[in-house]
Write an enzyme that holds these catalytic residues in place. Structure first.
Site, short mmCIF file in Angstrom:
data_model
loop_
_atom_site.label_atom_id
_atom_site.label_comp_id
_atom_site.label_asym_id
_atom_site.label_seq_id
_atom_site.Cartn_x
_atom_site.Cartn_y
_atom_site.Cartn_z
N ALA A 1 47.18 -43.69 11.79
CA ALA A 1 45.65 -43.68 12.64
C ALA A 1 44.25 -43.97 11.81
O ALA A 1 43.73 -42.95 11.91
CB ALA A 1 45.37 -43.40 14.01
N GLY B 1 36.88 -39.91 14.66
CA GLY B 1 37.63 -39.47 14.44
C GLY B 1 38.36 -40.22 15.78
O GLY B 1 38.39 -41.16 16.68
N ASN B 2 39.99 -39.73 15.85
CA ASN B 2 40.76 -40.33 16.71
C ASN B 2 41.90 -39.54 17.19
O ASN B 2 42.02 -38.62 16.90
CB ASN B 2 41.65 -41.83 16.62
CG ASN B 2 42.61 -41.59 15.60
OD1 ASN B 2 43.31 -40.62 15.50
ND2 ASN B 2 42.17 -41.78 14.46
N ARG B 3 42.57 -39.82 18.26
CA ARG B 3 43.47 -38.87 19.36
C ARG B 3 44.70 -38.34 18.12
O ARG B 3 46.21 -37.76 18.60
CB ARG B 3 44.13 -38.80 20.45
CG ARG B 3 42.46 -39.29 21.29
CD ARG B 3 42.72 -38.61 22.79
NE ARG B 3 42.84 -39.76 23.15
CZ ARG B 3 43.82 -40.35 23.89
NH1 ARG B 3 45.03 -39.55 24.22
NH2 ARG B 3 43.93 -41.78 24.83
N SER B 4 45.12 -38.58 17.15
CA SER B 4 46.48 -39.04 15.86
C SER B 4 46.29 -37.61 16.10
O SER B 4 45.70 -37.19 15.95
CB SER B 4 46.41 -39.50 15.41
OG SER B 4 47.60 -40.26 14.57
#
Ligand code: PMT
Length: 400
Positions: free
Chosen positions: A277, A210-213
């Site tokens: 994102a 995943g990512n930090r959005s």
């Protein structure tokens, strides 16, 4: 700077036990910049005193049809004429009936009749009163005439049961008030699709890439578009944010699920704003069971995800306005310009995520808007709500 700066709100409070919450609502409106004139009906005064609201607003509180303003003009005419919005919270069955039938027998109903300001009603009452055909017909009539209704919701009622009739959460009442103040002709009948948050690409039943959005940027855009009067579909990856009032929310955890949801929502839409994102890659396969630690390294094979906005461009062309973001840590403007062309966008928001107060998880953002034919606008660090407004100003120009 609050969201109601300089706005004149007439807050009508009627006799429902939930009227104690109107004091909190009033305080929030004042703290976010509104000038609030409060009208209490006779039934509301059985629960609360004018002193409560006078202390919160530091303005006179109106209770009688014959009250006057400090300049001796009749309050029931002058308040309505000066108002940017008339918000009735809570709205009892009796007041809804008076409003629907133009009966101007007390200060609040008379002000409503004498005002051209948009009307927001937040009904709260016993479930049987709410479900009575008379109340349903009164509310339907008020909505037909343009009133914005928020709630009621199912929840704990004073009778000790859980049922329909509870006052809507105050955030929803504030959101409905923002819609009443923010509607613009250019957005009437428009349908806008917004994406938010980051996608999660599963590796096994417990892990994902995943990512930090956080979703904050996309949610701010969805709410700002709703405030302008658009019908908004918000397609979001997993986030901790509450669903905004008046916005249709669909959750899409992975890039491929987001692609399906966005493609369907864009059919007939006027604009797509891709703040999400989206993972460019996903694991080539998802393990059926949790991957065990073996004591040696683990190699992952990733495959490319479809590009959502490029697929929308290939499917619908320029039938809708397409806005993207470019989250970059180097060569920000050049990369953003490249993505604008490659993905068929009308506008891209170049987002330097290495700058303090900008990018993932923050309440503020700093973007440069870049359009086709070299159009460009550098924005300073701003609240994500303000960035959303600047993007929508540009989308509004693109509509015409
Ligand atoms: O959610 P917050 O915490 O508030 O953070 C906001 C944000 C930093 C996530 C947001 O402002 C932002 O920059 N979003 C875009 C992030 C991104 O994925 O950028 P990108 O450069 O990788 O993608 C370019 C554009 O193509 C984006 O509009 C993206 O949504 C879209 N895209 C990307 C990959 C893909 N497979 N399909 C896409 O449509």
């Amino acid at each position: 700077m609050g969201r109601f700066d300089g706005k004149r709100v007439v807050l009508g409070v009627t006799g429902s036990i939930s009227c104690f919450k109107a004091a909190q609502l009033c305080s929030t409106l004042v703290q976010t910049g509104a000038d609030v004139d409060v009208i209490l009906t006779a039934a509301a005064r059985e629960f609360l005193t004018p002193l409560t609201f006078q202390s919160l607003t530091r303005r006179p509180v109106y209770t009688s049809l014959y009250d006057v303003l400090p300049d001796l003009s009749s309050a029931h005419v002058a308040l309505g004429a000066q108002a940017d919005v008339l918000l009735i919270c809570p709205a009892s069955a009796t007041t809804l009936a008076r409003l629907a039938h133009g009966s101007a027998e007390d200060m609040l109903s008379c002000t409503a009749l004498a005002s051209k300001a948009p009307l927001v009603i937040a009904p709260a009452m016993n479930v049987n009163m709410w479900e009575h055909p008379a109340t349903r017909a009164n509310v339907a009539l008020l909505r037909e005439r343009g009133a914005i209704q928020v709630g009621p919701v199912v929840g704990h009622l004073a009778e000790g049961i859980s049922a329909m009739g509870r006052l809507a959460p105050l955030e929803d009442v504030l959101a409905a008030t923002r819609l009443a103040l923010g509607r613009r002709p250019a957005w009437e009948g428009r349908r806008v699709v917004v994406t938010a948050g980051g996608t999660q690409e599963p590796l096994d039943p417990v892990r994902y890439i995943g990512n930090r959005s956080s979703g904050k940027m996309g949610y701010a855009i969805a709410e700002a578009a709703r405030d302008r009067g658009a019908r908004v579909s918000l397609i979001a990856g997993p986030t901790a944010l509450p669903h905004p009032w008046g916005v249709e929310v669909r959750l899409a955890p992975t890039a491929r699920e987001m692609l399906d949801a966005v493609l369907a929502a864009c059919d007939g839409a006027d604009a797509l704003i891709m703040a999400a994102a989206v993972a460019d890659y996903r694991p080539a396969g998802v393990a059926e069971h949790k991957i065990k630690k073996t004591g040696v390294g683990l190699e992952l094979r990733l495959v490319q995800n479809p590009d959502i906005v490029a697929t929308v461009h290939a499917t619908y062309g320029d039938r809708l306005v397409k806005v993207g973001f470019a989250a970059e840590s180097q060569d920000v403007l050049a990369e953003a310009g490249r993505k604008l062309d490659a993905k068929g966008l009308h506008l891209i928001c170049a987002n330097d995520v290495t700058e303090p107060g900008s990018g993932f998880g923050t309440d503020t953002n700093r973007v440069t808007l870049i359009g086709r034919n070299g159009w460009r606008e550098d924005l300073p660090v701003m609240a994500k709500e303000a960035v959303a407004d600047r993007i929508l100003d540009r989308v509004e120009q693109l509509f015409s």
